[in-house]
Design a protein around this motif. Structure first.
Motif, PDB file in Angstrom:
ATOM      1  N   ASP A   1       0.831  -1.205   0.000  1.00 13.63           N
ATOM      2  CA  ASP A   1       0.000   0.000   0.000  1.00 13.63           C
ATOM      3  C   ASP A   1       0.870   1.262   0.000  1.00 13.63           C
ATOM      4  O   ASP A   1       0.558   2.231  -0.683  1.00 13.63           O
ATOM      5  CB  ASP A   1      -0.957   0.016   1.192  1.00 13.63           C
ATOM      6  N   LYS A   2       1.975   1.234   0.758  1.00 12.32           N
ATOM      7  CA  LYS A   2       2.888   2.387   0.766  1.00 12.32           C
ATOM      8  C   LYS A   2       3.535   2.569  -0.604  1.00 12.32           C
ATOM      9  O   LYS A   2       3.700   3.696  -1.068  1.00 12.32           O
ATOM     10  CB  LYS A   2       3.969   2.226   1.837  1.00 12.32           C
ATOM     11  N   CYS A   3       3.900   1.451  -1.239  1.00  9.44           N
ATOM     12  CA  CYS A   3       4.468   1.524  -2.598  1.00  9.44           C
ATOM     13  C   CYS A   3       3.489   2.233  -3.524  1.00  9.44           C
ATOM     14  O   CYS A   3       3.841   3.184  -4.219  1.00  9.44           O
ATOM     15  CB  CYS A   3       4.721   0.133  -3.180  1.00  9.44           C
ATOM     16  N   ARG A   4       2.259   1.748  -3.501  1.00  6.05           N
ATOM     17  CA  ARG A   4       1.254   2.261  -4.439  1.00  6.05           C
ATOM     18  C   ARG A   4       0.877   3.711  -4.132  1.00  6.05           C
ATOM     19  O   ARG A   4       0.690   4.510  -5.043  1.00  6.05           O
ATOM     20  CB  ARG A   4       0.021   1.360  -4.424  1.00  6.05           C
ATOM     21  N   THR A   5       0.783   4.050  -2.858  1.00  6.97           N
ATOM     22  CA  THR A   5       0.458   5.432  -2.492  1.00  6.97           C
ATOM     23  C   THR A   5       1.555   6.367  -2.982  1.00  6.97           C
ATOM     24  O   THR A   5       1.275   7.429  -3.550  1.00  6.97           O
ATOM     25  CB  THR A   5       0.272   5.555  -0.964  1.00  6.97           C
ATOM     26  N   THR A   6       2.803   5.980  -2.775  1.00  6.08           N
ATOM     27  CA  THR A   6       3.932   6.804  -3.219  1.00  6.08           C
ATOM     28  C   THR A   6       3.949   6.927  -4.738  1.00  6.08           C
ATOM     29  O   THR A   6       4.147   8.017  -5.278  1.00  6.08           O
ATOM     30  CB  THR A   6       5.263   6.213  -2.709  1.00  6.08           C
ATOM     31  N   LEU A   7       3.710   5.821  -5.443  1.00  8.66           N
ATOM     32  CA  LEU A   7       3.755   5.830  -6.906  1.00  8.66           C
ATOM     33  C   LEU A   7       2.606   6.605  -7.536  1.00  8.66           C
ATOM     34  O   LEU A   7       2.726   7.082  -8.660  1.00  8.66           O
ATOM     35  CB  LEU A   7       3.724   4.390  -7.450  1.00  8.66           C
ATOM     36  N   ASN A   8       1.488   6.700  -6.839  1.00  7.14           N
ATOM     37  CA  ASN A   8       0.296   7.291  -7.444  1.00  7.14           C
ATOM     38  C   ASN A   8       0.010   8.723  -7.013  1.00  7.14           C
ATOM     39  O   ASN A   8      -1.017   9.280  -7.395  1.00  7.14           O
ATOM     40  CB  ASN A   8      -0.916   6.401  -7.165  1.00  7.14           C
ATOM     41  N   ASN A   9       0.883   9.320  -6.226  1.00 11.49           N
ATOM     42  CA  ASN A   9       0.671  10.693  -5.771  1.00 11.49           C
ATOM     43  C   ASN A   9       1.865  11.564  -6.150  1.00 11.49           C
ATOM     44  O   ASN A   9       2.973  11.071  -6.287  1.00 11.49           O
ATOM     45  CB  ASN A   9       0.458  10.715  -4.254  1.00 11.49           C
ATOM     46  N   PRO A  10       1.617  12.889  -6.307  1.00  8.98           N
ATOM     47  CA  PRO A  10       2.724  13.791  -6.647  1.00  8.98           C
ATOM     48  C   PRO A  10       3.836  13.707  -5.604  1.00  8.98           C
ATOM     49  O   PRO A  10       3.528  13.474  -4.439  1.00  8.98           O
ATOM     50  CB  PRO A  10       2.064  15.173  -6.618  1.00  8.98           C
ATOM     51  N   PRO A  11       5.080  13.856  -6.008  1.00  8.22           N
ATOM     52  CA  PRO A  11       5.546  14.256  -7.331  1.00  8.22           C
ATOM     53  C   PRO A  11       5.551  13.129  -8.359  1.00  8.22           C
ATOM     54  O   PRO A  11       5.776  13.376  -9.529  1.00  8.22           O
ATOM     55  CB  PRO A  11       6.960  14.756  -7.078  1.00  8.22           C
ATOM     56  N   LEU A  12       5.339  11.887  -7.941  1.00  9.18           N
ATOM     57  CA  LEU A  12       5.163  10.802  -8.902  1.00  9.18           C
ATOM     58  C   LEU A  12       3.698  10.873  -9.332  1.00  9.18           C
ATOM     59  O   LEU A  12       3.132  11.950  -9.354  1.00  9.18           O
ATOM     60  CB  LEU A  12       5.548   9.456  -8.271  1.00  9.18           C
ATOM     61  N   GLY A  13       3.073   9.785  -9.697  1.00  8.23           N
ATOM     62  CA  GLY A  13       1.653   9.844 -10.034  1.00  8.23           C
ATOM     63  C   GLY A  13       1.392   9.964 -11.519  1.00  8.23           C
ATOM     64  O   GLY A  13       2.298  10.224 -12.309  1.00  8.23           O
ATOM     65  N   PHE A  14       0.123   9.750 -11.871  1.00  8.29           N
ATOM     66  CA  PHE A  14      -0.242   9.632 -13.278  1.00  8.29           C
ATOM     67  C   PHE A  14      -1.253  10.656 -13.768  1.00  8.29           C
ATOM     68  O   PHE A  14      -1.530  10.727 -14.951  1.00  8.29           O
ATOM     69  CB  PHE A  14      -0.798   8.227 -13.558  1.00  8.29           C
ATOM     70  N   SER A  15      -1.870  11.437 -12.866  1.00 11.91           N
ATOM     71  CA  SER A  15      -2.853  12.393 -13.367  1.00 11.91           C
ATOM     72  C   SER A  15      -2.651  13.745 -12.713  1.00 11.91           C
ATOM     73  O   SER A  15      -2.416  13.837 -11.509  1.00 11.91           O
ATOM     74  CB  SER A  15      -4.281  11.889 -13.132  1.00 11.91           C
ATOM     75  N   GLY A  16      -2.689  14.765 -13.531  1.00  6.69           N
ATOM     76  CA  GLY A  16      -2.515  16.127 -13.048  1.00  6.69           C
ATOM     77  C   GLY A  16      -1.175  16.708 -13.444  1.00  6.69           C
ATOM     78  O   GLY A  16      -0.213  15.978 -13.679  1.00  6.69           O
ATOM     79  N   PRO A  17      -1.109  18.023 -13.541  1.00  3.19           N
ATOM     80  CA  PRO A  17       0.125  18.686 -14.002  1.00  3.19           C
ATOM     81  C   PRO A  17       1.280  18.584 -13.015  1.00  3.19           C
ATOM     82  O   PRO A  17       2.427  18.707 -13.405  1.00  3.19           O
ATOM     83  CB  PRO A  17      -0.312  20.142 -14.192  1.00  3.19           C
ATOM     84  N   LYS A  18       0.999  18.349 -11.738  1.00  5.12           N
ATOM     85  CA  LYS A  18       2.065  18.302 -10.732  1.00  5.12           C
ATOM     86  C   LYS A  18       2.617  16.894 -10.526  1.00  5.12           C
ATOM     87  O   LYS A  18       3.379  16.652  -9.610  1.00  5.12           O
ATOM     88  CB  LYS A  18       1.554  18.868  -9.406  1.00  5.12           C
ATOM     89  N   THR A  19       2.232  15.955 -11.396  1.00  6.20           N
ATOM     90  CA  THR A  19       2.748  14.590 -11.310  1.00  6.20           C
ATOM     91  C   THR A  19       3.868  14.399 -12.324  1.00  6.20           C
ATOM     92  O   THR A  19       4.033  15.206 -13.243  1.00  6.20           O
ATOM     93  CB  THR A  19       1.637  13.558 -11.597  1.00  6.20           C
ATOM     94  N   ILE A  20       4.594  13.316 -12.184  1.00  4.55           N
ATOM     95  CA  ILE A  20       5.671  13.021 -13.135  1.00  4.55           C
ATOM     96  C   ILE A  20       5.083  12.800 -14.534  1.00  4.55           C
ATOM     97  O   ILE A  20       5.689  13.169 -15.530  1.00  4.55           O
ATOM     98  CB  ILE A  20       6.540  11.828 -12.641  1.00  4.55           C
ATOM     99  N   LYS A  21       3.875  12.245 -14.616  1.00  2.00           N
ATOM    100  CA  LYS A  21       3.221  12.066 -15.921  1.00  2.00           C
ATOM    101  C   LYS A  21       2.914  13.419 -16.547  1.00  2.00           C
ATOM    102  O   LYS A  21       3.192  13.648 -17.724  1.00  2.00           O
ATOM    103  CB  LYS A  21       1.930  11.247 -15.750  1.00  2.00           C
TER     104      LYS A  21
END
Length: 167
Positions: A74-94
């Protein structure tokens, strides 16, 4: 608006009564602009802020290996899916890699590699969420190797992107 205020109502603030100053309608039209005005601050040069955003993403990505080894999916996924990482939004790595890719073909390719590897890393961490003791008793094993492999690929793609912006 020439209607008198209701009995007992406080007088309107100066400048907003009658025809003088800002009409109620015009004041209402300004409300959507308030957050933009309040958050408006001088932005650093794009290259500098891009490099900072990439470094922030790298710092967060650095936490993932320990989470994988501790089976803290869950910690892995939370970290991967929220800024500064993450997949949606301008403030994410995507969001950042999409923006960089619009003006730089090499950055676009590296950004796509980064996002693809990050999504696969997230997927394999997610799959491990479902390997409970009952399934382990049936012989299913928690897969540490695949998430670690995709973590290495994600870090490499991010390092390549960082290197491009440090030149």
């Amino acid at each position: 608006g020439g209607r008198p205020p209701p009995a007992g109502a406080p007088p309107p603030p100066p400048g907003l009564s009658g025809q003088a100053g800002l009409s109620r309608r015009n004041a209402m039209l300004l409300i959507p602009a308030v957050p933009a005005v309040l958050s408006a601050s001088p932005m650093p040069a794009h290259a500098e802020s891009d490099a900072q955003a990439l470094q922030a993403a790298k710092k967060e990505l650095g936490k993932i290996k320990a989470y994988i080894k501790a089976a803290e999916w869950d910690k892995c996924r939370t970290t991967l899916n929220n800024p500064p990482l993450g997949f949606s939004g301008p403030k994410t790595i995507k969001g950042l890699s999409d923006r960089l890719g619009k003006t730089n073909k090499a950055a676009k390719g590296l950004g796509q590699d980064l996002i693809t590897n990050q999504r696969l890393l997230d997927t394999f961490c997610y799959n491990n969420v479902f390997v409970d003791e009952g399934r382990q008793a049936l012989g299913l094993k928690i897969d540490y190797a695949t998430p670690l492999m995709y973590l290495q690929s994600t870090v490499q793609a991010l390092d390549d992107l960082i290197e491009m912006f440090e030149e």
